[in-house]
Design a protein around this motif. Structure first.
Motif, PDB file in Angstrom:
ATOM      1  N   ALA A  59      56.698  95.462  68.792  1.00  0.00           N
ATOM      2  CA  ALA A  59      56.628  96.131  70.097  1.00  0.00           C
ATOM      3  C   ALA A  59      55.702  95.401  71.064  1.00  0.00           C
ATOM      4  O   ALA A  59      54.725  95.957  71.563  1.00  0.00           O
ATOM      5  N   PRO A  60      55.981  94.112  71.359  1.00  0.00           N
ATOM      6  CA  PRO A  60      55.097  93.352  72.249  1.00  0.00           C
ATOM      7  C   PRO A  60      55.236  93.778  73.702  1.00  0.00           C
ATOM      8  O   PRO A  60      56.211  94.417  74.100  1.00  0.00           O
ATOM      9  N   ASP A  61      54.247  93.393  74.490  1.00  0.00           N
ATOM     10  CA  ASP A  61      54.281  93.640  75.933  1.00  0.00           C
ATOM     11  C   ASP A  61      54.941  92.485  76.675  1.00  0.00           C
ATOM     12  O   ASP A  61      55.461  92.674  77.776  1.00  0.00           O
ATOM     13  N   ALA A  62      54.887  91.291  76.097  1.00  0.00           N
ATOM     14  CA  ALA A  62      55.473  90.116  76.736  1.00  0.00           C
ATOM     15  C   ALA A  62      55.910  89.122  75.673  1.00  0.00           C
ATOM     16  O   ALA A  62      55.377  89.110  74.560  1.00  0.00           O
ATOM     17  N   LEU A  63      56.906  88.297  76.034  1.00  0.00           N
ATOM     18  CA  LEU A  63      57.400  87.254  75.139  1.00  0.00           C
ATOM     19  C   LEU A  63      57.348  85.912  75.839  1.00  0.00           C
ATOM     20  O   LEU A  63      57.592  85.811  77.046  1.00  0.00           O
ATOM     21  N   LEU A  64      57.036  84.889  75.059  1.00  0.00           N
ATOM     22  CA  LEU A  64      57.003  83.522  75.555  1.00  0.00           C
ATOM     23  C   LEU A  64      57.729  82.648  74.540  1.00  0.00           C
ATOM     24  O   LEU A  64      57.458  82.732  73.339  1.00  0.00           O
ATOM     25  N   LEU A 107      68.287  86.181  80.177  1.00  0.00           N
ATOM     26  CA  LEU A 107      67.873  87.524  79.754  1.00  0.00           C
ATOM     27  C   LEU A 107      66.657  88.020  80.516  1.00  0.00           C
ATOM     28  O   LEU A 107      66.424  89.228  80.607  1.00  0.00           O
ATOM     29  N   GLY A 108      65.852  87.089  81.041  1.00  0.00           N
ATOM     30  CA  GLY A 108      64.628  87.471  81.737  1.00  0.00           C
ATOM     31  C   GLY A 108      63.370  87.135  80.972  1.00  0.00           C
ATOM     32  O   GLY A 108      62.273  87.563  81.342  1.00  0.00           O
ATOM     33  N   PHE A 109      63.502  86.335  79.899  1.00  0.00           N
ATOM     34  CA  PHE A 109      62.342  85.899  79.147  1.00  0.00           C
ATOM     35  C   PHE A 109      61.674  84.720  79.849  1.00  0.00           C
ATOM     36  O   PHE A 109      62.234  84.114  80.763  1.00  0.00           O
ATOM     37  N   ARG A 110      60.492  84.380  79.397  1.00  0.00           N
ATOM     38  CA  ARG A 110      59.773  83.222  79.913  1.00  0.00           C
ATOM     39  C   ARG A 110      59.878  82.089  78.903  1.00  0.00           C
ATOM     40  O   ARG A 110      59.515  82.246  77.737  1.00  0.00           O
ATOM     41  N   THR A 111      60.427  80.943  79.315  1.00  0.00           N
ATOM     42  CA  THR A 111      60.526  79.783  78.441  1.00  0.00           C
ATOM     43  C   THR A 111      59.685  78.649  79.017  1.00  0.00           C
ATOM     44  O   THR A 111      59.557  78.508  80.239  1.00  0.00           O
ATOM     45  N   VAL A 112      59.123  77.845  78.124  1.00  0.00           N
ATOM     46  CA  VAL A 112      58.324  76.691  78.536  1.00  0.00           C
ATOM     47  C   VAL A 112      58.770  75.475  77.727  1.00  0.00           C
ATOM     48  O   VAL A 112      58.750  75.509  76.497  1.00  0.00           O
ATOM     49  N   THR A 113      59.188  74.422  78.425  1.00  0.00           N
ATOM     50  CA  THR A 113      59.531  73.148  77.801  1.00  0.00           C
ATOM     51  C   THR A 113      58.541  72.122  78.329  1.00  0.00           C
ATOM     52  O   THR A 113      58.763  71.518  79.384  1.00  0.00           O
ATOM     53  N   PRO A 114      57.437  71.870  77.627  1.00  0.00           N
ATOM     54  CA  PRO A 114      56.394  70.988  78.165  1.00  0.00           C
ATOM     55  C   PRO A 114      56.813  69.524  78.111  1.00  0.00           C
ATOM     56  O   PRO A 114      57.289  69.052  77.076  1.00  0.00           O
ATOM     57  N   GLY A 295      59.353  87.361  81.161  1.00  0.00           N
ATOM     58  CA  GLY A 295      58.638  87.533  79.910  1.00  0.00           C
ATOM     59  C   GLY A 295      58.122  88.923  79.660  1.00  0.00           C
ATOM     60  O   GLY A 295      57.865  89.294  78.514  1.00  0.00           O
ATOM     61  N   LEU A 296      57.949  89.698  80.713  1.00  0.00           N
ATOM     62  CA  LEU A 296      57.419  91.049  80.537  1.00  0.00           C
ATOM     63  C   LEU A 296      58.508  92.006  80.082  1.00  0.00           C
ATOM     64  O   LEU A 296      59.645  91.945  80.549  1.00  0.00           O
ATOM     65  N   LEU A 297      58.164  92.891  79.180  1.00  0.00           N
ATOM     66  CA  LEU A 297      59.077  93.943  78.759  1.00  0.00           C
ATOM     67  C   LEU A 297      58.695  95.246  79.458  1.00  0.00           C
ATOM     68  O   LEU A 297      57.530  95.473  79.750  1.00  0.00           O
ATOM     69  N   PRO A 298      59.677  96.126  79.728  1.00  0.00           N
ATOM     70  CA  PRO A 298      61.095  96.019  79.386  1.00  0.00           C
ATOM     71  C   PRO A 298      61.871  95.134  80.359  1.00  0.00           C
ATOM     72  O   PRO A 298      61.412  94.848  81.461  1.00  0.00           O
TER      73      PRO A 298
END
Length: 332
Positions: A59-64, A107-114, A295-298
């Motif tokens: 049940a996270p608040d944010a995903l990365l 989907l609305g997630f946060r992705t990082v490709t450094p 990255g923020l849910l929901p």
């Protein structure tokens, strides 16, 4: 499912996307699952299912999501043999690796490709960000390199064949039980041991059994090298041999010193540290105080339904709607 009680600290789930994709490609290729345009989708679908199961569990608040730069590698530039010997990736896996970011972003997630770096670096920066911001962090990966990020507020869900529910959640206590080293010393332990999967040999003669003893007795490799430089290793030999006497083990102080002072040993250790250490200062673009930021849910219900339904698995769409579009536990 009963709503968990509110947490004192918010939770960031940092996901090693390539790790999940690789595991699911090999585990699910036999399904030959295709999306609604006929493109291979079994690895993408398997990754998404595991992400949803992890969200349901934590049940996270944010995903990365960390992704590897597939065009250039800083580590290969320093060491052309980096990861040499690994099997050539199947073309269907490569295609799904290249489509992963678009699926997650849609989907609305946060992705990082450094640039020039890997998902491991995103994991390391996520743990640092969470500590600085007063959050907890759970890293989802099958890569042992992330064990170096374990702390009082960062744990690692180490993916194995049992999937999310059957994978161990490693904290400081469990890591020490497994390897005999504190989390703060894990990188030093790994540099001594080496990593065959990345084609990185360790310091000759010092492996998984000897390295923890050395670190436990001397405190750190900095102390080891300092003793060698200033005292010729006298304290190291005395400390190790005293421990051997107390435990009934065969004396090995002089042998350890000989291995650590062998030509190239210090250089090998320092090089492994430079290659293995994750970059901790990446800009992650997380803005948790801005409602609706990536990255923020929901997440948006209509958006989730459209994107996940494109994979053509109704049960996964239903699960996604349940775990992605309801408020996180900390808002309960």
């Amino acid at each position: 499912m009963q709503t968990p009680p509110p947490r004192a600290r918010r939770l960031l789930l940092a996901v090693d996307a390539p790790s999940l994709l690789h595991r699911n490609h090999h585990a699910r290729a036999h399904t030959d699952l295709r999306d609604r345009t006929g493109r291979p989708a079994w690895a993408l679908h398997g990754m998404l299912r595991q992400i949803l199961e992890a969200i349901d569990q934590f049940a996270p608040d944010a995903l990365l999501f960390g992704l590897d730069d597939r065009t250039t590698s800083m580590r290969e530039g320093l060491y052309p043999g980096y990861k040499a010997g690994r099997a050539v990736k199947d073309a269907t896996l490569v295609e799904q690796l290249e489509r992963a970011a678009s699926l997650l972003d849609a989907l609305g997630f946060r992705t990082v490709t450094p640039p020039g770096l890997e998902a491991d670096d995103v994991n390391a920066s996520a743990a640092t960000w969470a500590s600085r911001e007063g959050w907890d962090c759970v890293i989802v990966t099958s890569d042992r390199d992330s064990f170096a990020n374990i702390s009082a507020h960062t744990r690692v869900l180490r993916l194995i064949d049992g999937g999310i529910s059957g994978s161990p959640l490693l904290d400081e206590r469990r890591l020490r039980a497994l390897y005999g080293v504190d989390a703060a010393r894990y990188l030093e332990f790994a540099a001594l041991r080496g990593d065959a999967s990345d084609n990185l040999p360790g310091v000759a003669g010092i492996g998984e059994k000897t390295a923890p003893v050395l670190l436990d007795l001397m405190g750190s490799m900095r102390a080891v090298w300092s003793d060698i430089e200033h005292c010729g290793g006298e304290n190291l030999v005395a400390t190790v041999d005293s421990w051997c006497l107390e435990t009934g083990a065969r004396r090995m102080g002089a042998t350890l010193l000989k291995r650590l002072t062998a030509p190239g040993a210090r250089e090998r250790y320092d090089f492994n540290i430079s290659i293995m250490a994750g970059q901790t200062d990446l800009e992650l673009g997380l803005t948790p105080d801005v409602p609706g930021s990536p990255g923020l849910l929901p997440l948006d219900r209509v958006r989730v339904s459209r994107v996940v339904d494109f994979l053509g698995v109704g049960a996964t769409t239903d699960l996604a709607l349940r775990v992605l579009t309801e408020p996180p536990a900390s808002e309960g």
